[in-house]
Every structure is written in C-alpha cells, then in structure tokens.
Design an enzyme around this catalytic site. Structure first.
Site, PDB file in Angstrom:
ATOM      1  N   HIS A 131       0.879  -1.184   0.000  1.00  8.56           N
ATOM      2  CA  HIS A 131       0.000   0.000   0.000  1.00  8.56           C
ATOM      3  C   HIS A 131       0.912   1.229   0.000  1.00  8.56           C
ATOM      4  CE1 HIS A 131      -2.750   2.950   1.881  1.00  8.56           C
ATOM      5  NE2 HIS A 131      -3.753   2.154   1.526  1.00  8.56           N
ATOM      6  N   ASP A 208       3.193  -4.496   8.077  1.00  3.00           N
ATOM      7  CA  ASP A 208       1.972  -3.708   7.945  1.00  3.00           C
ATOM      8  C   ASP A 208       0.786  -4.656   8.112  1.00  3.00           C
ATOM      9  OD1 ASP A 208      -0.228  -2.334   7.106  1.00  3.00           O
ATOM     10  OD2 ASP A 208       0.593  -1.720   5.167  1.00  3.00           O
ATOM     11  N   GLN A 211      -4.419  -4.972   6.990  1.00  2.00           N
ATOM     12  CA  GLN A 211      -5.445  -5.877   6.448  1.00  2.00           C
ATOM     13  C   GLN A 211      -5.477  -7.221   7.174  1.00  2.00           C
ATOM     14  OE1 GLN A 211      -7.726  -5.124   4.269  1.00  2.00           O
ATOM     15  NE2 GLN A 211      -6.919  -3.137   3.660  1.00  2.00           N
ATOM     16  N   LYS A 234     -10.287  -0.580  10.457  1.00  6.54           N
ATOM     17  CA  LYS A 234     -10.427  -1.806   9.654  1.00  6.54           C
ATOM     18  C   LYS A 234     -10.828  -2.979  10.551  1.00  6.54           C
ATOM     19  CE  LYS A 234      -7.307  -0.254   6.205  1.00  6.54           C
ATOM     20  NZ  LYS A 234      -7.832   0.262   4.953  1.00  6.54           N
ATOM     21  N   CYS A 372      -4.829   2.489  -3.584  1.00  8.69           N
ATOM     22  CA  CYS A 372      -3.580   2.972  -2.966  1.00  8.69           C
ATOM     23  C   CYS A 372      -2.443   1.969  -3.187  1.00  8.69           C
ATOM     24  CB  CYS A 372      -3.752   3.250  -1.474  1.00  8.69           C
ATOM     25  SG  CYS A 372      -4.857   4.596  -1.153  1.00  8.69           S
TER      26      CYS A 372
HETATM   27  N1  PMP Z   1      -1.658  -0.708   4.681  1.00  3.62           N
HETATM   28  C1  PMP Z   1      -2.624  -1.373   4.071  1.00  3.62           C
HETATM   29  C2  PMP Z   1      -2.326  -2.754   3.544  1.00  3.62           C
HETATM   30  C3  PMP Z   1      -3.904  -0.816   3.932  1.00  3.62           C
HETATM   31  O1  PMP Z   1      -4.866  -1.492   3.309  1.00  3.62           O
HETATM   32  C4  PMP Z   1      -4.136   0.476   4.469  1.00  3.62           C
HETATM   33  C5  PMP Z   1      -5.503   1.127   4.349  1.00  3.62           C
HETATM   34  N2  PMP Z   1      -6.117   0.963   3.129  1.00  3.62           N
HETATM   35  C6  PMP Z   1      -3.080   1.128   5.111  1.00  3.62           C
HETATM   36  C7  PMP Z   1      -1.860   0.514   5.206  1.00  3.62           C
HETATM   37  C8  PMP Z   1      -3.243   2.498   5.686  1.00  3.62           C
HETATM   38  O2  PMP Z   1      -4.140   2.465   6.743  1.00  3.62           O
HETATM   39  P1  PMP Z   1      -4.721   3.836   7.354  1.00  3.62           P
HETATM   40  O3  PMP Z   1      -5.247   4.612   6.187  1.00  3.62           O
HETATM   41  O4  PMP Z   1      -5.804   3.378   8.255  1.00  3.62           O
HETATM   42  O5  PMP Z   1      -3.603   4.507   8.044  1.00  3.62           O
END
Ligand code: PMP
Length: 414
Positions: A131, A208, A211, A234, A372
């Site tokens: 991401h 990270d 998910q 999430k 993203c």
């Molecule tokens: N890493 C991953 C794999 C994600 O899917 C996301 C959110 N789509 C993020 C990081 C970022 O999370 P946040 O926007 O809640 O900070």
C-alpha cells in the site's frame, strides 16, 4: 470445525444483526450490500454503545486531571491499551504505542528509528504489493538519507517470490517492510519465515498488519518482528486510532516523532526531557473514546465463535472465487493458496469505474481504482481493478447480489 463443514444460518444471521448499518438501504433504494471492508469495516452495536457510554458518562481528558472523572477516563483508556495489546498476541502494554492509524505508525518508524540508524547506501526492502502507506514514507527517507529501495516480486499466483526475496536480502539491508495481507490480492504472506530470513542478515522488520488484524489471528511475539502496525477502523472500530507495536529496546532508542503535551517528563525554557515509551510517542490529547471503542470491538470479537467465523470467511472466499469464475470475460488477480476474502478483478470490456457505478445502482458497494497500490497495478499491467472485500458479516446473498450486478453490467455493455 472442519474445513468442509458449513456454518449455521443462525450464527450468520446473528453476526449480521450485530451491525445496524446492514439493515439500511443505499441512495438507489436497494438494501446495502457492503463489499468494501478492506477500505473500512462496519461497526457492531457494541462499538457504537462504547462510544455513547464514554461520552455520556466518562468523558474527560486523560493522564492529567486529579479529579475522579479524569481518573475514570484514564483507567478506561489505559485498560483499553492492555486489551489491544492482548489482541495482537503476548505484547506488553508498554510496547504498544497508540497512533492515529497504520500510516502514522509507519511514518513514525521511518522518521524516528530508521532515519537515525541507517547510513547512505543502506537498503530498504519492500514488496511490489505494498500500500502507498508502506512505500512513500520510505521513498521520502531514501531521498533524504541516500538509501536504496528494492522490491520483492510476485509469482504467478500473486504470492511473494521467496527465492527472489532471499536473493535481495544482504548485509546492506537495514529495514524490511512488508504487508501481512495484501489489500488488493488478498494474499497472506509468510511473515514468520520472512522475518527469520531478514533477521539472519541483521535487518529489522516492520509488518503492515492493516489488512491482517481484521481477518486473521495475529501474534507479534510468535512472528518475532521488530515493528507491527494496524488501524482500528479496519478492525470494526472507529477511525482515528492505530497501533505501533515495537520491540522495547528499539522503542527505547527512538526519538520522539511529535512533541508537545503528554510526552514530556520536564520542560525548561532551554530544553525538555521525555517520558519513556509508549508515552514518548503520544504527544497531545489522544483519540480517547475511539481507543476505548477499539477495545470494545476486540471484546465483541472474543465473544464470537472464532472457529465458525474463520470457516465462514473461508467458505465465502471460495464461493466468491467460484461465482466470479463463471464470467469468462473477467480476470481475477490473486490466487495465492493462503488468502483472505478480498478479490480484485478486471473485465475485458467494462472499466472498473463503470462496473462499480452499475453495482452501486444495485446497492452493491465495491471499490474501483488502484486501492492505494499504484505500483502493484503497474506491475500487474492494469490501470485499475474492481475489488470486492468481505468480512464475517457478509453472506452468500451478498455474493448473489454482486453476481446479479455483474450480469446487469454485461448486458448493458453487450
Ligand atoms: N496498509 C494497508 C495494507 C492498507 O490497506 C491500508 C488502508 N487501506 C493502510 C496501510 C493504511 O491504513 P490507514 O489509512 O488506516 O492509516
């Protein structure tokens, strides 16, 4: 429960009933079919109640007041930290920094740890499935500190190519940062093996878990990573809160990321000294109610039959793949052996945005775009995908609605 067993209808109906939004309709007047849980999860009544309860009877700022209400709020906030720490596996509350989200947590490690230990020419190893939140902070740092970023490729199934990973690791690697679960492909990465391999060359590991936390059991001490990040929104909880788990010796050597109230020991006109972790990294008033509601979300999850939840999600994932495979013009990206019910696809004729708009008119909420993960889309050689991401509150009728919407779209574009 065994893999080929099915989950009772009453279980599924109860889980759905716990999420009030699933009883609403969309702007098109159709019942909401929510297939965008990878973007954010829906919130159970228990979480909504925790927010109301806090604001109705416990609201005060934390860590400051000496009056009863503030002590009550502080106790509720700190006991929530303990609950959240337990949820990601035997992690001590002192190792758990409460951030504003996974994004902030990654930025914190880049700025407060890696920036202080790396030297020009050192390498940061990422994967092509990251991401943007786990790419851009490293790019900024690499530019500033003259570091080199390398990316682990994928195999045909959408799993990471571990042979290539082994070759990319070297004594120049100072940090390896990878996602636990891909937000596009749904792939679950072998994080423990990858961590061991990175440690063998002396690199530190950040995972990270944005998910992973909502989908699979996570135990940071079993994985033995150095840092782990996630976001509450999430995980069936409010937005505005996230976590950074860090190994105590690393957190201890890290500089503050932001400064201000709550993180200081003493402040003089000339200089200040800082509190130990985790408070050193929690400047300003935190998201108090949201953190307390995150703990409520964890307690809610603990109250469920987790074997049944796991099996239900596996069944949904198989059903979703099977039904989508009934559309010859549709290509699913990501068939890894280990994955969560997150499926991204492209259609030979229909653009993802058109597909999502038509599905929306049928009440089906899916995500279309690059999610993203622009580099991953470039790697897959597609400009965008449509993504259906499911949780345990979805059922087979949601997949029926998706399939019906796809049939309507194909008729419109015939
Ligand atoms: N890493 C991953 C794999 C994600 O899917 C996301 C959110 N789509 C993020 C990081 C970022 O999370 P946040 O926007 O809640 O900070």
């Amino acid at each position: 429960m065994k893999e080929n067993e099915s989950v009772s209808e009453s279980h599924i109906a109860q889980w759905r009933a716990d999420f009030p939004i699933l009883r609403t309709s969309t702007q098109s007047g159709k019942p909401l079919v929510y297939l965008d849980s990878a973007a954010t999860s829906q919130k159970p009544q228990a979480v909504l109640d925790a927010l109301t309860q806090f604001y109705a009877s416990e609201n005060a700022n934390v860590h400051r007041g000496i009056y009863g209400l503030s002590e009550l709020a502080t106790d509720a906030y700190e006991s929530s930290r303990r609950t959240i720490a337990e949820f990601i596996g035997s992690c001590y509350p002192d190792q758990l920094v409460l951030t504003h989200g996974a994004t902030e947590a990654i930025n914190m490690v880049a700025a407060s740890y890696v920036a202080t230990v790396c030297k020009p020419g050192d390498e940061i190893l990422l994967t092509v499935m990251e991401h943007h939140a786990n790419i851009v902070p490293w790019q900024m740092l690499a530019e500033e500190k003259e570091l080199i970023i390398r990316y682990v490729p994928l195999d045909e199934s959408g799993a990471l190519d571990l042979e290539a990973y082994a070759k990319l690791l070297s004594d120049k690697t100072c940090m390896v940062a990878f996602t636990h679960v891909s937000n596009v492909l749904g792939t679950i990465n072998p994080v423990k093996t990858m961590t061991e391999m990175a440690h063998a060359v002396g690199a530190k590991v950040l995972i990270d878990g944005a998910q992973a936390c909502p989908q699979i059991a996570v135990d940071v001490s079993l994985i033995d990573c150095d840092f782990y990040v996630a976001s509450a929104h999430k995980c069936y909880a409010p937005s505005g809160v996230g976590l950074l788990y860090g190994r105590p010796d690393l957190l201890e050597m890290m500089r503050p990321y932001q400064t201000g109230g709550s993180m200081i020991e003493t402040v003089e006109f000339e200089r200040s000294t800082f509190l130990p972790p985790p408070m050193r990294f929690e400047a300003g008033t935190p998201a108090i109610a949201e953190t307390i509601a995150w703990a409520a979300a964890f307690r809610y999850l603990q109250s469920l039959d987790l074997d049944a939840v796991r099996l239900h999600k596996l069944n949904l994932q198989r059903l979703l793949h099977d039904r989508l495979q009934g559309f010859p013009k549709l290509k699913i990206h990501g068939h890894a052996e280990k994955k969560v019910p997150v499926v991204s696809f492209t259609h030979e004729v229909i653009h993802p945005h058109d597909l999502a708009t038509i599905l929306d008119s049928e009440g089906v909420a899916v995500r279309a775009g690059h999610h993203c993960a622009m580099p991953l889309h470039r790697y897959l050689d597609v400009p965008a995908t449509t993504r259906a991401s499911l949780s345990f509150y979805n059922d087979a009728t949601d997949i029926d609605a998706l399939v019906k919407g796809l049939e309507i779209a194909e008729e419109l574009f015939a």
